[in-house]
Design a protein around this motif. Structure first.
Motif, PDB file in Angstrom:
ATOM      1  N   ALA A   1       2.005   4.522  -1.741  1.00  0.00           N
ATOM      2  CA  ALA A   1       2.602   2.944  -1.586  1.00  0.00           C
ATOM      3  C   ALA A   1       1.747   2.147  -0.984  1.00  0.00           C
ATOM      4  O   ALA A   1       1.737   1.044  -1.367  1.00  0.00           O
ATOM      5  CB  ALA A   1       3.920   3.231  -0.517  1.00  0.00           C
ATOM      6  N   ALA A   2       1.186   2.505   0.398  1.00  0.00           N
ATOM      7  CA  ALA A   2       0.278   2.051   0.946  1.00  0.00           C
ATOM      8  C   ALA A   2      -1.020   1.181   0.116  1.00  0.00           C
ATOM      9  O   ALA A   2      -1.470   0.234   0.402  1.00  0.00           O
ATOM     10  CB  ALA A   2      -0.735   2.695   2.184  1.00  0.00           C
ATOM     11  N   TYR A   3      -1.473   1.761  -0.904  1.00  0.00           N
ATOM     12  CA  TYR A   3      -2.339   1.127  -1.435  1.00  0.00           C
ATOM     13  C   TYR A   3      -1.807   0.085  -2.561  1.00  0.00           C
ATOM     14  O   TYR A   3      -2.254  -0.721  -2.716  1.00  0.00           O
ATOM     15  CB  TYR A   3      -2.813   2.299  -2.665  1.00  0.00           C
ATOM     16  CG  TYR A   3      -4.256   2.051  -4.086  1.00  0.00           C
ATOM     17  CD1 TYR A   3      -5.311   2.494  -2.762  1.00  0.00           C
ATOM     18  CD2 TYR A   3      -4.078   1.816  -5.014  1.00  0.00           C
ATOM     19  CE1 TYR A   3      -6.335   2.062  -3.848  1.00  0.00           C
ATOM     20  CE2 TYR A   3      -5.327   1.303  -5.347  1.00  0.00           C
ATOM     21  CZ  TYR A   3      -6.621   1.768  -4.776  1.00  0.00           C
ATOM     22  OH  TYR A   3      -7.498   1.237  -5.582  1.00  0.00           O
ATOM     23  N   LYS A   4      -0.261   0.156  -3.152  1.00  0.00           N
ATOM     24  CA  LYS A   4       0.308  -0.380  -4.005  1.00  0.00           C
ATOM     25  C   LYS A   4       0.439  -2.301  -3.016  1.00  0.00           C
ATOM     26  O   LYS A   4      -0.103  -2.994  -3.478  1.00  0.00           O
ATOM     27  CB  LYS A   4       1.537   0.095  -5.025  1.00  0.00           C
ATOM     28  CG  LYS A   4       1.637  -1.173  -5.641  1.00  0.00           C
ATOM     29  CD  LYS A   4       2.787  -0.602  -6.131  1.00  0.00           C
ATOM     30  CE  LYS A   4       2.057   0.265  -7.499  1.00  0.00           C
ATOM     31  NZ  LYS A   4       2.879   0.720  -8.939  1.00  0.00           N
ATOM     32  N   THR A   5       0.731  -1.412  -2.155  1.00  0.00           N
ATOM     33  CA  THR A   5       1.038  -2.837  -0.985  1.00  0.00           C
ATOM     34  C   THR A   5      -0.168  -3.439  -0.661  1.00  0.00           C
ATOM     35  O   THR A   5      -0.282  -4.647  -0.687  1.00  0.00           O
ATOM     36  CB  THR A   5       1.666  -1.840   0.503  1.00  0.00           C
ATOM     37  OG1 THR A   5       3.380  -1.788  -0.032  1.00  0.00           O
ATOM     38  CG2 THR A   5       2.166  -3.326   0.947  1.00  0.00           C
ATOM     39  N   THR A   6      -1.423  -2.601  -0.062  1.00  0.00           N
ATOM     40  CA  THR A   6      -2.482  -3.292   0.032  1.00  0.00           C
ATOM     41  C   THR A   6      -3.290  -4.245  -0.829  1.00  0.00           C
ATOM     42  O   THR A   6      -3.781  -5.279  -0.877  1.00  0.00           O
ATOM     43  CB  THR A   6      -3.413  -2.662   1.499  1.00  0.00           C
ATOM     44  OG1 THR A   6      -2.504  -1.892   1.829  1.00  0.00           O
ATOM     45  CG2 THR A   6      -4.559  -3.152   1.284  1.00  0.00           C
ATOM     46  N   TYR A   7      -3.332  -2.990  -1.894  1.00  0.00           N
ATOM     47  CA  TYR A   7      -4.068  -3.737  -3.687  1.00  0.00           C
ATOM     48  C   TYR A   7      -3.719  -4.145  -4.455  1.00  0.00           C
ATOM     49  O   TYR A   7      -4.220  -4.788  -5.739  1.00  0.00           O
ATOM     50  CB  TYR A   7      -5.576  -2.748  -3.601  1.00  0.00           C
ATOM     51  CG  TYR A   7      -6.059  -2.001  -2.468  1.00  0.00           C
ATOM     52  CD1 TYR A   7      -7.198  -2.886  -2.024  1.00  0.00           C
ATOM     53  CD2 TYR A   7      -6.076  -0.932  -1.809  1.00  0.00           C
ATOM     54  CE1 TYR A   7      -8.038  -2.211  -0.984  1.00  0.00           C
ATOM     55  CE2 TYR A   7      -6.980  -1.003  -0.560  1.00  0.00           C
ATOM     56  CZ  TYR A   7      -7.213  -1.552  -0.096  1.00  0.00           C
ATOM     57  OH  TYR A   7      -8.456  -1.636   0.827  1.00  0.00           O
TER      58      TYR A   7
END
Length: 334
Positions: free
Chosen positions: A69-75
C-alpha cells in the motif's frame, strides 16, 4: 539507549514465551522509508538485488505487507507488478510470496494446488493439517472472496473418495483446541482406531477421518501413544498397511504433522530438495510460512534427522539471489 533496552527486553520476553521463528520485527521499520529503498533498487538501469534482499529478509511479515500500500501511495504504481518486471524465476516468486499476508499466500497456494496441471495433494494436506481453526476459517473466507467459490467445492470437484472426505473434514476448521487430555478418552479413541483398521477385515476410513480431523492435537498425541501400547504397532505403520494411494499419504501426513510439526516440515523440506530437481514451490512455501512460527525447531529436526544443517542443504541446492533470500528465512546455520 532506552529504545535498545526495550527491544532487548521484549526479545528476551519473546524467548521466554518461546518464540521459535527466526524473523523478528525490525526495530523502527517504516514502510514509507522501506519502499523508497525498493523503488531506488528497481529504478533506472539494472536492479539492486542486494537492497531488495536486505529489506525483505530483515522485516517481519506484518512489516512487509504494508509496503504494498505504501508503494502505491508514494509512487502510484503496483509493487507486485514492478517486482515481477524486475526480478525473474524463483527469486521473483519468493519475493512476491513474502509480501502477502499468510492467509492470502495460503489461499493462492491452495488454488494453484487444485487448478494446476494435476492436483498437488501434498500441498493441500500440508496447509490444511498444519493451520489453526482461525487460520483455516480465514483461508475459507479469502478463497471465496478471491475466486468466487468455496474452497470446499473446489476440493470436491478436484478429488475423490476417502481422500476427498479427509480434505473436506480438514477444511472445516473445527478441530477441538483444548489443551487438557483425558487419558480414558484417548484410550477409547485408540481402541476405535484399532477396531476400524487392524482389527477388522477391510478398513473403516471414516472412523480414522472423524478422529484425526476433530480431536485436539494434544489429545491425538496421547491417542497415538495409547495405540502403540495397545496394538504393539505405530499408528503410521497401521495406516500404511490398511490404506493406499492419496488417502494413505494424506492420513500419514496428518498424523506426522500432529505428532511432531517441526519434524514434519523438516521432512517436507528434505523431500523438496532430494533427488533430481528442486520442488521450489514447496521449498518457498515452507520457508515463508514457517519463518515466523517454528523455523528454529525445524532446523533442529532437520539437523537431527538428516545429519546436516538446513542452511547447508539450501546452500547446496539453490543459487544466486534466490538462495540468499531463502537463507535469510532460514536464519543461520546450526
Amino acid at each position: 539507549s532506552s529504545v535498545s533496552v526495550f527491544f532487548s527486553v521484549s526479545n528476551s520476553i519473546l524467548q521466554c514465551q518461546g518464540y521459535r521463528g527466526v524473523i523478528k520485527d525490525y526495530p523502527g521499520a517504516d514502510p514509507l522509508r522501506d519502499v523508497e529503498v525498493l523503488r531506488k533498487a528497481m529504478k533506472g538501469f539494472g536492479t539492486d538485488e542486494a537492497a531488495i534482499i536486505e529489506i525483505l529478509g530483515s522485516r517481519s511479515n506484518k512489516q512487509r505487507v504494508p509496503m504494498v500500500a505504501a508503494y502505491k501511495t508514494t509512487y502510484g504504481k503496483d509493487l507486485f507488478h514492478d517486482l515481477k518486471s524486475e526480478l525473474t524465476g524463483n527469486f521473483e516468486k519468493l519475493a512476491i510470496a513474502m509480501l502477502q499476508t499468510p492467509a492470502k499466500f495460503d489461499t493462492s497456494q491452495l488454488k494453484e494446488a487444485i487448478v494446476g496441471a494435476g492436483t498437488d495433494e501434498a500441498c493441500l494436506i500440508e496447509i490444511l493439517s498444519s493451520r489453526s481453526n482461525a487460520e483455516i476459517r480465514e483461508i475459507n473466507q479469502m478463497y471465496k472472496n478471491e475466486y468466487g467459490k468455496k474452497l470446499e467445492d473446489a476440493i470436491i470437484n478436484d478429488t475423490s473418495g476417502h481422500f476427498r472426505r479427509l480434505l473436506v473434514s480438514l477444511c472445516q476448521g473445527n478441530r477441538d483446541e483444548r489443551e487438557q487430555v483425558d487419558i480414558n478418552m484417548a484410550k477409547q479413541d485408540a481402541q476405535k482406531l484399532y477396531a476400524a483398521g487392524e482389527n477388522k477385515v477391510g478398513t473403516d476410513e471414516s472412523q480414522f477421518n472423524a478422529i484425526l480431523c476433530s480431536r485436539s492435537r494434544p489429545h491425538l498425541r496421547a491417542v497415538f501413544n495409547e495405540y502403540q501400547q495397545m496394538s504393539g504397532r505405530d499408528i503410521v505403520k497401521s495406516i500404511c498397511r490398511e490404506m493406499s494411494g492419496n488417502v494413505e499419504d494424506g492420513m500419514v501426513a496428518v498424523v506426522k504433522c500432529i505428532r511432531n510439526t517441526p519434524e514434519y516440515f523438516a521432512e517436507r523440506l528434505h523431500k523438496s530438495m532430494a533427488g533430481a530437481g528442486t520442488k521450489d514451490r514447496t521449498l518457498i512455501r515452507v520457508m515463508v510460512t514457517r519463518s515466523e512460527v517454528d523455523m528454529l525447531d525445524i532446523r533442529q529436526a532437520y539437523q537431527k534427522t538428516y545429519g546436516k544443517s538446513l542452511y547447508t542443504a539450501i546452500s547446496g541446492d539453490t543459487s544466486g539471489d534466490y538462495q540468499k533470500l531463502l537463507l535469510k528465512l532460514c536464519g543461520g546455520s546450526d
